[in-house]
Design a protein around this motif. Sequence first.
Motif, short mmCIF file in Angstrom:
data_model
loop_
_atom_site.label_atom_id
_atom_site.label_comp_id
_atom_site.label_asym_id
_atom_site.label_seq_id
_atom_site.Cartn_x
_atom_site.Cartn_y
_atom_site.Cartn_z
N LEU A 112 0.83 -1.21 0.00
CA LEU A 112 0.00 0.00 0.00
C LEU A 112 0.86 1.26 0.00
O LEU A 112 0.55 2.25 -0.67
CB LEU A 112 -0.94 -0.02 1.22
N LEU A 132 -9.43 3.59 0.42
CA LEU A 132 -9.37 2.19 0.01
C LEU A 132 -10.81 1.76 -0.25
O LEU A 132 -11.60 1.62 0.69
CB LEU A 132 -8.73 1.33 1.11
N ASP A 135 -13.18 -0.74 1.76
CA ASP A 135 -13.86 -0.36 3.00
C ASP A 135 -15.00 0.58 2.63
O ASP A 135 -14.77 1.70 2.19
CB ASP A 135 -12.89 0.34 3.97
N TYR A 172 -4.82 -5.19 10.60
CA TYR A 172 -4.93 -3.72 10.47
C TYR A 172 -3.66 -3.00 10.93
O TYR A 172 -2.84 -3.57 11.66
CB TYR A 172 -6.08 -3.21 11.36
N GLY A 173 -3.59 -1.70 10.57
CA GLY A 173 -2.64 -0.80 11.22
C GLY A 173 -3.24 -0.41 12.56
O GLY A 173 -4.41 -0.04 12.63
N GLU A 192 1.91 -1.97 12.03
CA GLU A 192 1.14 -2.63 10.97
C GLU A 192 0.94 -4.11 11.32
O GLU A 192 1.90 -4.83 11.56
CB GLU A 192 1.86 -2.49 9.62
N LYS A 193 -0.31 -4.50 11.38
CA LYS A 193 -0.72 -5.89 11.57
C LYS A 193 0.01 -6.61 12.72
O LYS A 193 0.62 -7.68 12.51
CB LYS A 193 -0.57 -6.67 10.26
N ILE A 205 -6.84 1.25 12.00
CA ILE A 205 -7.02 2.16 10.87
C ILE A 205 -7.94 1.48 9.86
O ILE A 205 -7.75 0.32 9.51
CB ILE A 205 -5.67 2.46 10.19
N ILE A 206 -8.94 2.21 9.38
CA ILE A 206 -9.73 1.69 8.26
C ILE A 206 -9.42 2.53 7.02
O ILE A 206 -8.69 3.50 7.10
CB ILE A 206 -11.24 1.61 8.58
N GLY A 207 -9.96 2.16 5.89
CA GLY A 207 -9.46 2.70 4.61
C GLY A 207 -9.79 4.13 4.25
O GLY A 207 -10.16 4.43 3.11
N TYR A 209 -7.93 8.03 4.82
CA TYR A 209 -6.81 8.78 5.38
C TYR A 209 -6.81 10.20 4.83
O TYR A 209 -7.14 10.41 3.66
CB TYR A 209 -5.46 8.17 4.93
N GLN A 231 4.99 -0.55 3.58
CA GLN A 231 3.74 -0.29 4.30
C GLN A 231 3.51 1.20 4.52
O GLN A 231 4.41 1.90 5.00
CB GLN A 231 3.76 -1.01 5.67
N THR A 233 1.52 2.37 6.80
CA THR A 233 1.52 2.55 8.26
C THR A 233 2.92 2.83 8.78
O THR A 233 3.11 3.72 9.62
CB THR A 233 0.97 1.27 8.94
C1 G1P Z 1 -4.41 -1.84 4.72
C2 G1P Z 1 -3.41 -1.14 5.65
C3 G1P Z 1 -3.83 -1.31 7.10
C4 G1P Z 1 -5.27 -0.82 7.28
C5 G1P Z 1 -6.20 -1.55 6.30
C6 G1P Z 1 -7.61 -0.96 6.35
O1 G1P Z 1 -4.29 -3.23 4.92
O2 G1P Z 1 -2.11 -1.66 5.43
O3 G1P Z 1 -2.97 -0.56 7.93
O4 G1P Z 1 -5.67 -1.05 8.62
O5 G1P Z 1 -5.73 -1.42 4.96
O6 G1P Z 1 -8.50 -1.66 5.54
P1 G1P Z 1 -4.85 -4.32 3.84
O7 G1P Z 1 -6.32 -4.43 4.10
O8 G1P Z 1 -4.54 -3.76 2.49
O9 G1P Z 1 -4.11 -5.59 4.14
#
Ligand code: G1P
Length: 294
Positions: A112, A132, A135, A172-173, A192-193, A205-207, A209, A231, A233
Amino acid sequence: MPKPVRKAVLPVAGLGTRFLPATKVIPKEMIPVIDKPVVQYAIEEARAAGIEEFIFVSAEGKESIAQHFSAQPWLEKNLAAKGKTAELALVTGCTLPPGKIHTVLQGDPLGLGHAVWCAWKLVGDEPFAVILPDDMVLSDKPCLGQLIDAHAKVGGHVVAVENVAKDQTNRYGILDVLSEEGRIAKAKGLVEKPKPEEAPSTLAIIGRYVLDPVVFKELDKKTKGAGNEIQLTDALNRTISEVPFHGYRFEGRRYDCGTRVGFVEANVAFGLAHPEMVGRLLPLIEKLVSQVKS
Ligand code: G1P
């Protein structure tokens, strides 16, 4: 007073492997929830929040995403000739003004952070949004608009957050929270995760920002993190000493269309929120549930 947020970056280069074979030819962002492609909800949310320019970080074979938001003269001419004015309005209603859509190809999918870095030259030196599309958020006020309002007060980076179950932190972050006031959580770090036992909180964090462009300098170092990916994050975490980082507990409900169950849930939720559908849909859902239970 921070500069206004005028541009949004939409990372849409993913292969959509979880939705194969549906995504063999059709980008996963173009699969509809109810009657609109998933990505159209993201664009509508951004436009309602005052975003004027849209940058798709895309991949080969996903040209239909940008096409969907461009004029389609042949279709429009035919609908007009047949007097189909309502249908014509649906088609033209999601057309963005000329010069306001940009597509940049990501090439190798390196994470990302890499996707966002690809938009650097198009964003320039001003705060920008990242959406994103997977979401989806149902809310009275568009989720991104809530973030932009918060950003006007606190500046720096502002991201949408919500509490997740402890055993979900590795998706998630996650924020390391310094202090909280109302819907705003100031963070002193991000991970991150993280595994549940290592997560500093359950605030995820959701998608959505709103980011300060200082993040591009960090992303440019191309440092790899979780999953051996660049990443976003991690880059944000490394800029916390330069600009404030706040999580905003948005008002609304989020649906994760990146999973099959989440996608079905989003269809049901958006259907139930649709004034023309809820009356017929609700009894059908109740009937289906009672059939499954019996
Ligand atoms: C990404 C980000 C993550 C965030 C998430 C939200 O992860 O890396 O920090 O919390 O989106 O949907 P992914 O869903 O692409 O693995």
